[in-house]
Write a protein that holds these residues in place. Structure first.
Motif, short mmCIF file in Angstrom:
data_model
loop_
_atom_site.label_atom_id
_atom_site.label_comp_id
_atom_site.label_asym_id
_atom_site.label_seq_id
_atom_site.Cartn_x
_atom_site.Cartn_y
_atom_site.Cartn_z
N ALA A 27 53.49 -5.70 52.03
CA ALA A 27 52.93 -5.32 50.74
C ALA A 27 53.66 -4.10 50.22
O ALA A 27 54.09 -3.24 51.00
N SER A 29 53.65 -1.46 46.41
CA SER A 29 53.11 -1.24 45.07
C SER A 29 53.51 0.14 44.58
O SER A 29 53.57 1.10 45.36
N ALA A 37 55.49 5.23 45.27
CA ALA A 37 55.20 3.88 45.74
C ALA A 37 54.70 3.94 47.17
O ALA A 37 54.96 4.91 47.90
N CYS A 39 54.57 1.39 50.64
CA CYS A 39 55.09 0.17 51.24
C CYS A 39 54.50 0.00 52.62
O CYS A 39 54.50 0.95 53.43
N ALA A 67 47.60 -5.79 51.85
CA ALA A 67 47.75 -5.47 50.44
C ALA A 67 47.72 -3.97 50.24
O ALA A 67 47.06 -3.24 50.99
N LEU A 69 47.17 -1.45 46.76
CA LEU A 69 46.86 -1.49 45.33
C LEU A 69 46.53 -0.09 44.82
O LEU A 69 45.75 0.63 45.45
N PRO A 70 47.10 0.31 43.68
CA PRO A 70 46.72 1.59 43.08
C PRO A 70 45.37 1.49 42.41
O PRO A 70 45.03 0.47 41.81
N VAL A 77 44.41 5.12 46.06
CA VAL A 77 45.16 3.99 46.60
C VAL A 77 44.27 3.22 47.58
O VAL A 77 43.57 3.83 48.40
N THR A 111 41.62 -7.49 45.35
CA THR A 111 42.18 -7.32 44.02
C THR A 111 41.33 -6.30 43.27
O THR A 111 40.22 -5.97 43.69
#
Length: 203
Positions: A27, A29, A37, A39, A67, A69-70, A77, A111
């Motif tokens: 993942a 983002s 970012a 990772c 995953a 996600l911000p 985060v 999500t």
């Protein structure tokens, strides 16, 4: 394997921090500021900050991550680890585990829907659940079970209250953050299909 970066619109690519990030990458983002970012790779979890990648000190259960996600704020985060959710309020420098629904519950997909406020939607023990307080408390959203689990859930980037899900070879959509669901199209053509991701255009 590893991470590639482009700074000219994808015309050329170069490896990033090969001494740190190697093996499978699960993942990645950008953060809320659009510059940093996060990772998650086989070799650990890493943050890009000020043009430099550094390894983050994360709990063992956060790796491998499913995953990253911000959140709605620039410093928030969310990281989905092997089976639990981890939350950072400082741009990924530190992560704390979010409360689980039960001691044995497993979160397998995550999500974020940005409606009036940030809403997390996750697949927990095969069922879609939602949280509007950063993962502290979860409520069921009426799709999925351990016998017929949901594979994936995805927020629609165009419509803030629309959510997509996949369960037992069918695609479902909700226009009220999972309060009600309807099927889309027919059954997927291959039996026992496991859906890893869903993307929908503006139409």
């Amino acid at each position: 394997l590893g991470v590639l970066a482009s700074r000219n619109g994808g015309r050329s690519w170069t490896p990033e921090a090969r001494d740190l990030m190697f093996g499978a990458v699960f993942a990645i983002s950008f953060l809320g500021d659009g510059h940093g970012a996060i990772c998650a790779a086989q070799s650990g979890v890493f943050r890009l900050w000020g043009g430099r990648w550094t390894r983050l000190d994360v709990p063992d259960a956060a790796v491998p991550a499913r995953a990253v996600l911000p959140g709605a704020s620039a410093n928030r985060v969310y990281l989905l680890g092997r089976q639990h959710l981890f939350v950072s309020g400082d741009g990924g420098e530190t992560f704390m585990v979010a409360p689980a629904v039960t001691e044995t519950s497993t979160m397998s997909a995550l999500t974020i829907a940005r409606a009036e406020r940030e809403v997390l939607l996750a697949v927990i023990d095969g069922e879609v659940m939602a949280s509007d307080d950063g993962g502290q408390r979860w409520r069921r959203r009426g799709l999925g079970s351990q016998a017929e689990p949901v594979d994936q859930v995805a927020a629609d980037p165009q419509l803030p209250r629309r959510v997509w899900a996949a369960q037992t070879g069918r695609i479902y959509v909700s226009d009220d953050l999972g309060a009600g669901w309807r099927t889309v199209g027919g059954v997927l053509p291959e039996p026992a299909t496991v859906v890893r991701g869903i993307a929908a255009n503006a139409e």
